[in-house]
Design a protein around this motif. Sequence first.
Motif, PDB file in Angstrom:
ATOM      1  N   MET A 126       0.838  -1.164   0.000  1.00  0.00           N
ATOM      2  CA  MET A 126       0.000   0.000   0.000  1.00  0.00           C
ATOM      3  C   MET A 126       0.890   1.235   0.000  1.00  0.00           C
ATOM      4  N   GLU A 127       0.507   2.207  -0.819  1.00  0.00           N
ATOM      5  CA  GLU A 127       1.233   3.460  -0.907  1.00  0.00           C
ATOM      6  C   GLU A 127       0.363   4.586  -0.340  1.00  0.00           C
ATOM      7  N   VAL A 128       0.968   5.530   0.371  1.00  0.00           N
ATOM      8  CA  VAL A 128       0.254   6.696   0.876  1.00  0.00           C
ATOM      9  C   VAL A 128       0.498   7.831  -0.113  1.00  0.00           C
ATOM     10  N   ILE A 129      -0.583   8.388  -0.643  1.00  0.00           N
ATOM     11  CA  ILE A 129      -0.492   9.422  -1.668  1.00  0.00           C
ATOM     12  C   ILE A 129      -1.101  10.722  -1.158  1.00  0.00           C
ATOM     13  N   ASN A 130      -0.400  11.815  -1.347  1.00  0.00           N
ATOM     14  CA  ASN A 130      -0.930  13.132  -1.008  1.00  0.00           C
ATOM     15  C   ASN A 130      -1.892  13.544  -2.127  1.00  0.00           C
ATOM     16  N   PRO A 131      -3.179  13.727  -1.817  1.00  0.00           N
ATOM     17  CA  PRO A 131      -4.148  14.044  -2.863  1.00  0.00           C
ATOM     18  C   PRO A 131      -4.179  15.518  -3.281  1.00  0.00           C
ATOM     19  N   ARG A 132      -3.284  16.325  -2.737  1.00  0.00           N
ATOM     20  CA  ARG A 132      -3.287  17.760  -3.038  1.00  0.00           C
ATOM     21  C   ARG A 132      -3.209  18.006  -4.543  1.00  0.00           C
ATOM     22  N   ASN A 133      -4.134  18.809  -5.030  1.00  0.00           N
ATOM     23  CA  ASN A 133      -4.232  19.233  -6.434  1.00  0.00           C
ATOM     24  C   ASN A 133      -4.612  18.129  -7.415  1.00  0.00           C
ATOM     25  N   THR A 134      -4.919  16.934  -6.959  1.00  0.00           N
ATOM     26  CA  THR A 134      -5.306  15.876  -7.902  1.00  0.00           C
ATOM     27  C   THR A 134      -6.632  16.185  -8.586  1.00  0.00           C
ATOM     28  N   SER A 135      -7.486  16.965  -7.936  1.00  0.00           N
ATOM     29  CA  SER A 135      -8.760  17.316  -8.562  1.00  0.00           C
ATOM     30  C   SER A 135      -8.626  18.536  -9.475  1.00  0.00           C
ATOM     31  N   ARG A 136      -7.470  19.178  -9.463  1.00  0.00           N
ATOM     32  CA  ARG A 136      -7.221  20.347 -10.319  1.00  0.00           C
ATOM     33  C   ARG A 136      -6.258  20.035 -11.450  1.00  0.00           C
ATOM     34  N   THR A 137      -5.698  18.826 -11.454  1.00  0.00           N
ATOM     35  CA  THR A 137      -4.687  18.429 -12.425  1.00  0.00           C
ATOM     36  C   THR A 137      -5.300  17.617 -13.548  1.00  0.00           C
ATOM     37  N   CYS A 138      -4.984  17.978 -14.779  1.00  0.00           N
ATOM     38  CA  CYS A 138      -5.470  17.233 -15.938  1.00  0.00           C
ATOM     39  C   CYS A 138      -4.675  15.937 -16.053  1.00  0.00           C
ATOM     40  N   TYR A 139      -5.370  14.807 -16.058  1.00  0.00           N
ATOM     41  CA  TYR A 139      -4.670  13.523 -16.136  1.00  0.00           C
ATOM     42  C   TYR A 139      -3.878  13.372 -17.434  1.00  0.00           C
ATOM     43  N   PRO A 140      -4.441  13.671 -18.609  1.00  0.00           N
ATOM     44  CA  PRO A 140      -3.655  13.481 -19.834  1.00  0.00           C
ATOM     45  C   PRO A 140      -2.464  14.421 -20.000  1.00  0.00           C
ATOM     46  N   CYS A 141      -2.621  15.721 -19.656  1.00  0.00           N
ATOM     47  CA  CYS A 141      -1.528  16.654 -19.958  1.00  0.00           C
ATOM     48  C   CYS A 141      -0.787  17.173 -18.727  1.00  0.00           C
ATOM     49  N   GLY A 142      -1.358  17.008 -17.527  1.00  0.00           N
ATOM     50  CA  GLY A 142      -0.678  17.421 -16.308  1.00  0.00           C
ATOM     51  C   GLY A 142      -0.857  18.879 -15.920  1.00  0.00           C
ATOM     52  N   HIS A 143      -1.641  19.636 -16.688  1.00  0.00           N
ATOM     53  CA  HIS A 143      -1.861  21.054 -16.370  1.00  0.00           C
ATOM     54  C   HIS A 143      -2.656  21.185 -15.071  1.00  0.00           C
ATOM     55  N   VAL A 144      -2.179  22.042 -14.150  1.00  0.00           N
ATOM     56  CA  VAL A 144      -2.840  22.264 -12.861  1.00  0.00           C
ATOM     57  C   VAL A 144      -3.440  23.666 -12.855  1.00  0.00           C
ATOM     58  N   ASP A 145      -4.757  23.739 -12.602  1.00  0.00           N
ATOM     59  CA  ASP A 145      -5.442  25.029 -12.559  1.00  0.00           C
ATOM     60  C   ASP A 145      -6.760  24.859 -11.829  1.00  0.00           C
ATOM     61  N   LYS A 146      -7.018  25.742 -10.866  1.00  0.00           N
ATOM     62  CA  LYS A 146      -8.285  25.696 -10.144  1.00  0.00           C
ATOM     63  C   LYS A 146      -9.467  25.832 -11.105  1.00  0.00           C
ATOM     64  N   ALA A 147      -9.280  26.577 -12.173  1.00  0.00           N
ATOM     65  CA  ALA A 147     -10.346  26.803 -13.153  1.00  0.00           C
ATOM     66  C   ALA A 147     -10.688  25.552 -13.961  1.00  0.00           C
ATOM     67  N   ASN A 148      -9.876  24.504 -13.888  1.00  0.00           N
ATOM     68  CA  ASN A 148     -10.196  23.248 -14.579  1.00  0.00           C
ATOM     69  C   ASN A 148     -11.467  22.620 -14.027  1.00  0.00           C
ATOM     70  N   ARG A 149     -11.795  22.920 -12.777  1.00  0.00           N
ATOM     71  CA  ARG A 149     -13.033  22.416 -12.163  1.00  0.00           C
ATOM     72  C   ARG A 149     -14.136  23.415 -12.460  1.00  0.00           C
ATOM     73  N   THR A 150     -14.890  23.188 -13.512  1.00  0.00           N
ATOM     74  CA  THR A 150     -15.944  24.130 -13.902  1.00  0.00           C
ATOM     75  C   THR A 150     -17.140  24.050 -12.968  1.00  0.00           C
ATOM     76  N   THR A 151     -17.434  22.868 -12.438  1.00  0.00           N
ATOM     77  CA  THR A 151     -18.464  22.661 -11.421  1.00  0.00           C
ATOM     78  C   THR A 151     -17.927  21.631 -10.442  1.00  0.00           C
ATOM     79  N   GLN A 152     -18.715  21.307  -9.433  1.00  0.00           N
ATOM     80  CA  GLN A 152     -18.297  20.313  -8.436  1.00  0.00           C
ATOM     81  C   GLN A 152     -17.973  18.958  -9.070  1.00  0.00           C
ATOM     82  N   ASP A 153     -18.728  18.587 -10.118  1.00  0.00           N
ATOM     83  CA  ASP A 153     -18.545  17.251 -10.688  1.00  0.00           C
ATOM     84  C   ASP A 153     -17.983  17.247 -12.109  1.00  0.00           C
ATOM     85  N   ARG A 154     -17.643  18.399 -12.672  1.00  0.00           N
ATOM     86  CA  ARG A 154     -17.161  18.452 -14.057  1.00  0.00           C
ATOM     87  C   ARG A 154     -15.739  18.994 -14.107  1.00  0.00           C
ATOM     88  N   PHE A 155     -14.902  18.307 -14.900  1.00  0.00           N
ATOM     89  CA  PHE A 155     -13.512  18.713 -15.097  1.00  0.00           C
ATOM     90  C   PHE A 155     -13.324  19.022 -16.582  1.00  0.00           C
TER      91      PHE A 155
END
Length: 77
Positions: free
Chosen positions: A1-30
Amino acid sequence: MEVINPRNTSRTCYPCGHVDKANRTTQDRFVCRVCGHVDQADHNAALNIAYLGYVQYMTTTHGYWAAWSTGLQSART
């Protein structure tokens, strides 16, 4: 088991890695502001957490030897 820091995982684009708070347009949409990737926000974050776990595992001694013995070089190309 690995312990992972989830910081910014919801703001980071999985395919390209771009991090931006604006990537979350709504609570459930990226929507990535750079590459246009669209996903359900929790799914995108889960992919990032899985990727970070894989990277962490592969950079340990065990993972390093496992990567070389299987010929695996990179999870994300």
